[in-house]
Design a protein around this motif. Structure first.
Motif, PDB file in Angstrom:
ATOM      1  N   ILE A  12      57.342 -63.870  80.167  1.00 12.83           N
ATOM      2  CA  ILE A  12      56.688 -63.229  81.298  1.00 12.83           C
ATOM      3  C   ILE A  12      56.772 -64.011  82.600  1.00 12.83           C
ATOM      4  O   ILE A  12      56.465 -63.482  83.657  1.00 12.83           O
ATOM      5  CB  ILE A  12      55.210 -62.949  80.969  1.00 12.83           C
ATOM      6  CG1 ILE A  12      54.461 -64.246  80.650  1.00 12.83           C
ATOM      7  CG2 ILE A  12      55.072 -61.971  79.822  1.00 12.83           C
ATOM      8  CD1 ILE A  12      52.961 -64.064  80.518  1.00 12.83           C
ATOM      9  N   THR A  26      56.118 -63.216  87.820  1.00 12.23           N
ATOM     10  CA  THR A  26      56.090 -62.350  86.651  1.00 12.23           C
ATOM     11  C   THR A  26      57.190 -61.316  86.821  1.00 12.23           C
ATOM     12  O   THR A  26      57.340 -60.741  87.895  1.00 12.23           O
ATOM     13  CB  THR A  26      54.725 -61.636  86.525  1.00 12.23           C
ATOM     14  OG1 THR A  26      53.710 -62.609  86.344  1.00 12.23           O
ATOM     15  CG2 THR A  26      54.715 -60.692  85.344  1.00 12.23           C
ATOM     16  N   HIS A  28      59.252 -57.859  85.140  1.00 13.08           N
ATOM     17  CA  HIS A  28      59.283 -56.754  84.180  1.00 13.08           C
ATOM     18  C   HIS A  28      60.561 -55.942  84.380  1.00 13.08           C
ATOM     19  O   HIS A  28      60.964 -55.673  85.519  1.00 13.08           O
ATOM     20  CB  HIS A  28      58.080 -55.828  84.355  1.00 13.08           C
ATOM     21  CG  HIS A  28      56.796 -56.412  83.864  1.00 13.08           C
ATOM     22  ND1 HIS A  28      56.532 -56.602  82.526  1.00 13.08           N
ATOM     23  CD2 HIS A  28      55.699 -56.849  84.526  1.00 13.08           C
ATOM     24  CE1 HIS A  28      55.327 -57.127  82.381  1.00 13.08           C
ATOM     25  NE2 HIS A  28      54.806 -57.298  83.581  1.00 13.08           N
ATOM     26  N   THR A  88      59.795 -53.271  79.666  1.00 12.44           N
ATOM     27  CA  THR A  88      58.372 -52.995  79.546  1.00 12.44           C
ATOM     28  C   THR A  88      58.130 -51.493  79.543  1.00 12.44           C
ATOM     29  O   THR A  88      57.285 -50.986  78.803  1.00 12.44           O
ATOM     30  CB  THR A  88      57.607 -53.640  80.708  1.00 12.44           C
ATOM     31  OG1 THR A  88      57.876 -55.043  80.723  1.00 12.44           O
ATOM     32  CG2 THR A  88      56.119 -53.419  80.586  1.00 12.44           C
ATOM     33  N   LYS A 137      51.116 -54.311  75.407  1.00 10.16           N
ATOM     34  CA  LYS A 137      50.481 -55.528  75.916  1.00 10.16           C
ATOM     35  C   LYS A 137      50.566 -55.639  77.434  1.00 10.16           C
ATOM     36  O   LYS A 137      49.819 -56.430  78.032  1.00 10.16           O
ATOM     37  CB  LYS A 137      51.116 -56.764  75.271  1.00 10.16           C
ATOM     38  CG  LYS A 137      52.591 -56.955  75.592  1.00 10.16           C
ATOM     39  CD  LYS A 137      53.164 -58.143  74.842  1.00 10.16           C
ATOM     40  CE  LYS A 137      54.665 -58.284  75.077  1.00 10.16           C
ATOM     41  NZ  LYS A 137      55.239 -59.408  74.298  1.00 10.16           N
ATOM     42  N   HIS A 138      51.462 -54.873  78.052  1.00 10.62           N
ATOM     43  CA  HIS A 138      51.633 -54.950  79.505  1.00 10.62           C
ATOM     44  C   HIS A 138      51.228 -53.682  80.246  1.00 10.62           C
ATOM     45  O   HIS A 138      50.863 -53.753  81.423  1.00 10.62           O
ATOM     46  CB  HIS A 138      53.084 -55.271  79.848  1.00 10.62           C
ATOM     47  CG  HIS A 138      53.515 -56.641  79.455  1.00 10.62           C
ATOM     48  ND1 HIS A 138      52.912 -57.778  79.954  1.00 10.62           N
ATOM     49  CD2 HIS A 138      54.487 -57.070  78.599  1.00 10.62           C
ATOM     50  CE1 HIS A 138      53.488 -58.846  79.433  1.00 10.62           C
ATOM     51  NE2 HIS A 138      54.439 -58.446  78.609  1.00 10.62           N
ATOM     52  N   LEU A 196      50.093 -51.575  85.018  1.00 11.93           N
ATOM     53  CA  LEU A 196      51.051 -52.601  84.620  1.00 11.93           C
ATOM     54  C   LEU A 196      50.442 -53.953  84.940  1.00 11.93           C
ATOM     55  O   LEU A 196      50.320 -54.324  86.109  1.00 11.93           O
ATOM     56  CB  LEU A 196      52.373 -52.407  85.366  1.00 11.93           C
ATOM     57  CG  LEU A 196      53.455 -53.465  85.122  1.00 11.93           C
ATOM     58  CD1 LEU A 196      53.911 -53.451  83.663  1.00 11.93           C
ATOM     59  CD2 LEU A 196      54.641 -53.248  86.057  1.00 11.93           C
ATOM     60  N   ASP A 197      50.041 -54.665  83.917  1.00 12.39           N
ATOM     61  CA  ASP A 197      49.348 -55.949  84.110  1.00 12.39           C
ATOM     62  C   ASP A 197      48.255 -55.845  85.163  1.00 12.39           C
ATOM     63  O   ASP A 197      48.105 -56.702  86.041  1.00 12.39           O
ATOM     64  CB  ASP A 197      50.344 -57.049  84.484  1.00 12.39           C
ATOM     65  CG  ASP A 197      51.211 -57.468  83.311  1.00 12.39           C
ATOM     66  OD1 ASP A 197      50.916 -57.065  82.172  1.00 12.39           O
ATOM     67  OD2 ASP A 197      52.198 -58.200  83.550  1.00 12.39           O
ATOM     68  N   GLY A 198      47.507 -54.750  85.111  1.00 13.84           N
ATOM     69  CA  GLY A 198      46.360 -54.582  86.002  1.00 13.84           C
ATOM     70  C   GLY A 198      46.630 -53.848  87.295  1.00 13.84           C
ATOM     71  O   GLY A 198      45.692 -53.533  88.027  1.00 13.84           O
ATOM     72  N   GLU A 199      47.903 -53.557  87.606  1.00 11.35           N
ATOM     73  CA  GLU A 199      48.243 -52.829  88.835  1.00 11.35           C
ATOM     74  C   GLU A 199      48.635 -51.396  88.512  1.00 11.35           C
ATOM     75  O   GLU A 199      49.457 -51.159  87.621  1.00 11.35           O
ATOM     76  CB  GLU A 199      49.407 -53.510  89.563  1.00 11.35           C
ATOM     77  CG  GLU A 199      49.035 -54.812  90.211  1.00 11.35           C
ATOM     78  CD  GLU A 199      50.133 -55.293  91.137  1.00 11.35           C
ATOM     79  OE1 GLU A 199      50.902 -54.459  91.654  1.00 11.35           O
ATOM     80  OE2 GLU A 199      50.231 -56.511  91.338  1.00 11.35           O
TER      81      GLU A 199
END
Length: 368
Positions: A12, A26, A28, A88, A137-138, A196-199
């Protein structure tokens, strides 16, 4: 144990040298792949008889599982030149049902990626659909919907002349709707919103009507698809003017066609993209002679991934577009015969991959 932890971090975090300073990002990979006739061997009521053990393709369980294995190998390797983690987000088309996707993500080479599935049945006559695979997970989907692409012939004569069906794209126009004409049943468009990872990120997955009956006569159908994608994007922006949107798919048109340039409003250069606009990195790639498939002996890029203006801004404190590519390794390419250099697809002699190469982009974000 330390080795395993270090390996996970590499999945990552990517380190770049920028202006003599180390910056961590990071990374993706976001990809799209036309799986070409991803059918199981079961005879369902969706015109899939040829893809059965007794059909003309002699589609046995052994061949089916080899096809699944081949596709899984490709997916696992897309984008790994820059990012060791498989995509991802993975859009796909020419999918018979959810079951074939479940078989695909259970392949040993993919199972560790723990993919989830967003899929809806489609009104397409062949029963082929689009879908989105996502690494749980992402990415966490919060909303998803299939949006019908409503296209009509005005008369029986027009339908008879234009609708020259091929294996690639058979449509059903038997239903006459008063005041509209004969509907062409094609693939729905998929819209997925999630984090996506919080966004928050919005993904549109497409498989537009083919060029059956000729490019010129069928272009109106794809132009309608392009306008629908633009309407979907505008509806997303009305809810959130800062929305990040990715639209991907097999468009059966090049980046230069009216459906993309005017329907979606895609631009080839970042500096030309206005607010709420769309950047298409595959237009310049096509001009340089790259191809994701070969149509009538000419290479083109029908498979494209486009990003909203909000994903090409210079700051990297949130996810932004980095660069794009076409995954076309030698093992995926026909090495002899009339179609030497083409994507290695299924034939009577071997189970190949697809008649398309997958395409991908990278999203990056600076890590503090």
């Amino acid at each position: 144990m330390k080795t395993k932890i270090y390996g996970l971090i590499l999945l990552i975090i990517i380190v770049f040298k920028v202006e003599s300073q180390s910056k961590r990002f990071t990374l993706h990979t976001i990809a799209f792949y036309n799986f070409e006739n991803l059918f199981d061997t079961i005879n369902d009521p969706n015109n899939d008889e040829e893809w059965t053990p007794n059909g003309i393709q002699n589609w046995t369980s052994k061949k089916y599982h080899q096809k699944i294995h081949n596709l899984a190998r490709v997916i696992a390797e897309i984008g790994t030149a820059e990012n060791p983690n498989p995509p991802t987000l993975m859009g796909g088309s020419e999918i018979e049902n959810r079951g074939v996707l479940e078989d695909l993500i259970k392949e040993p080479i993919l199972i560790k990626s723990d993919y989830g599935i967003v899929h809806f049945d489609s009104p397409d006559r062949r029963g082929i659909e689009v879908a989105l695979l996502y690494q749980k997970k992402h990415f966490q989907p919060t909303n998803y919907i299939n949006i019908p692409l409503l296209i009509y012939y005005k008369s029986v004569t027009e339908k008879t002349i234009d609708n020259k069906e091929t294996e690639e794209d058979k449509t059903d126009t038997d239903k006459l709707e008063v005041g509209k004409g004969y509907r062409i049943y094609t693939r729905d468009i998929l819209l997925v919103t999630g984090f996506l990872d919080g966004e928050e990120l919005n993904i549109i997955v497409n498989h537009w009507p083919s060029r059956s009956g000729g490019e010129k006569k069928s272009s109106l159908f794809r132009e309608e698809a392009g306008r629908l994608v633009r309407k979907i994007m505008d509806s997303v922006y009305r809810k959130n003017p800062e929305a990040k949107i990715i639209t991907m798919g097999d468009l059966n048109d090049g980046a230069y066609n009216k459906s993309v340039k005017e329907g979606i409003g895609a631009k080839a250069k970042k500096l030309e993209v206005p607010q709420f606009g769309v950047y298409n990195p595959f237009e310049e790639m096509a001009k340089k002679g790259n191809a994701s498939l070969f149509y009538r002996d000419a290479g083109d890029i029908f498979d494209q991934i486009m990003v909203s203006e909000t994903l090409i801004q210079k700051e990297y404190f949130s996810f932004k577009y980095w660069k794009a590519g076409i995954y076309n390794k030698p093992f995926m390419i026909q090495t002899s015969g009339q179609y030497k250099g083409y994507p290695l697809r299924h034939s009577a002699l071997e189970v190949g991959f697809s008649d398309h190469f997958p395409v991908y982009i990278y999203l990056i974000k600076e890590v503090n």
